[in-house]
Motif scaffolding. Sequence first.
Motif, PDB file in Angstrom:
ATOM      1  N   HIS A 197      -1.456  -7.496  -0.731  1.00 58.71           N
ATOM      2  CA  HIS A 197      -1.551  -6.097  -0.318  1.00 58.71           C
ATOM      3  C   HIS A 197      -0.359  -5.304  -0.843  1.00 58.71           C
ATOM      4  CE1 HIS A 197      -1.338  -2.917   3.077  1.00 58.71           C
ATOM      5  NE2 HIS A 197      -2.094  -2.475   2.095  1.00 58.71           N
ATOM      6  N   GLY A 226       2.892  -7.009  -1.214  1.00 64.03           N
ATOM      7  CA  GLY A 226       3.932  -7.916  -1.684  1.00 64.03           C
ATOM      8  C   GLY A 226       4.889  -8.457  -0.636  1.00 64.03           C
ATOM      9  N   HIS A 276       1.711  -5.961   7.145  1.00 65.29           N
ATOM     10  CA  HIS A 276       0.784  -5.157   7.954  1.00 65.29           C
ATOM     11  C   HIS A 276      -0.155  -6.061   8.740  1.00 65.29           C
ATOM     12  CE1 HIS A 276       2.063  -2.771   4.478  1.00 65.29           C
ATOM     13  NE2 HIS A 276       2.020  -1.746   5.292  1.00 65.29           N
TER      14      HIS A 276
HETATM   15  S1  FES Z   1       2.002  -6.491   2.737  1.00 62.50           S
HETATM   16 FE1  FES Z   1       0.776  -8.036   3.610  1.00 62.50          FE
HETATM   17  S2  FES Z   1      -0.563  -6.984   4.867  1.00 62.50           S
HETATM   18 FE2  FES Z   1       0.532  -5.414   3.874  1.00 62.50          FE
END
Ligand code: FES
Length: 479
Positions: free
Chosen positions: A406, A408, A427
């Motif tokens: 997503h 990194g 996230h």
């Molecule tokens: S960086 Fe892994 S969920 Fe957003």
Amino acid sequence: LAFLNSLQTRDFKFIVPQFRRSGLFESLAHYQCRGVILCRSDEEVRLADGFIKLYLYGYGFERDSAILVHHDGQSFLNLNDCRLYDHLQEIRKGHGDIDVVAGQFSGASWHPTCYDYPEQVYQRISQKKTIIKFEAIARAIEAINARIFLPSSGPPCFLDPMLFHLNLEPINVFSRPPQLIRYLQKRFNRSERRHTLEVMEMMPGDVLDVTECNFAYKAQERLSEDGIEAYLRSYAARYEVFFRDRQVGCSSQHLDDILNRLREAIEYKLSLFELSHLVTTALYLSLHEAPDKMIRVDFQSRRVEIVSGVIDPNYYSLSTPSWQMERVLDGKMTWYNFSLTFRMRIKREPDVYVPLLHDFLLTEAEDLKQFCSEWLELEAKLEENGERITVEAGGCLYSVSRFCPHQGADLSEGWIEENRYLVCPGHWWRFDLWNEGRCEASHATINAVALEQDGAKPRIQAPQVAALRSRVRAQGVPR
Ligand code: FES
């Protein structure tokens, strides 16, 4: 600025994070105080007996900062909603244990709040998101070995009659401090690490003596769980006229004008969006008052048109009040802040998160080119790096990509849930190790491969019979 200008005594200096845009700094350029300091990420501002340090997070439309204050031998870290979770070990290494930490703990995203889900699904998603956020906070507290946690910045009060019901829903993502406090107390009571933690709900005016860990309840107006509904109703009543004035009717000509302006704005954004070929889901935008006229965005053909209904099997549709959209088009509100108003209804088919579609919609037109080059840079870096780690879940070992596809984040700082999901600390996307590392909610994957153990293929164990405590450990293994 209105508040700052109302201050008579200005015996202070102002510290401003050096974000990509300089608007905040410029708006304070002529403010009369002892000075405005522009501060880069990880930069220290020296105090007489300590320092202040800012940590900046910025990717796409997400910009946030955290602040560390070290003074008189005590330290305070306000995480705010800054995505620092995979840097906390590093902060502790550099500055030692943190005495007090504050952090955002309540929902601040439009999923699932604005989505048209059946009630049970809505509640299930909300519950899952709430617990994962609480757990992320617990892990952050452990990572910096904090003594005191202060729940802060949440939940919002919804005063608009259109959204007021969100205040009173029995289950949603807008948790209140007592919920988090109960979770943390339970979590730390059964923690094997014997971490002693005080969690305090502070109200404006309260005082915390960090050295003695003494808390003085000084605020005269305190909110209890029992009194919250009456408080919110009287608060909302004070704004009734304000919101009623916004609901002025709109002629059909005016609605057409807004739709045409929206179409032009989206066409312009699309002309700057170099990643459109990667989005295969169509986007539909409409106004609550004119549901039969929708702006359809076909990313593949880079085409924007007005249609009367959804014609794509894979789509996102978003509808919002005309006055709200007008504020965005008039430049009174950014697209990202628009998403935080929650004044929209969204449907998507299939129910899969498409990050690039969100990035396109919520990034300002002037930032889109830079966003695309940052995105391509990150992709290339992840591709080139290719580093892998071994994680253990439910007694099995898996080799997975080290960095989240997503944005990194370092997955070696993540954790395992239900003996099968690796949770990203960024996230909190969950990657299913039993399903080749695919993300539950999007099409992303960390390419999980089950590893041989003692010469035998590892057996996938059901969560209830898993013998080993799940953990994640960083370890280089061949690709
Ligand atoms: S960086 Fe892994 S969920 Fe957003």
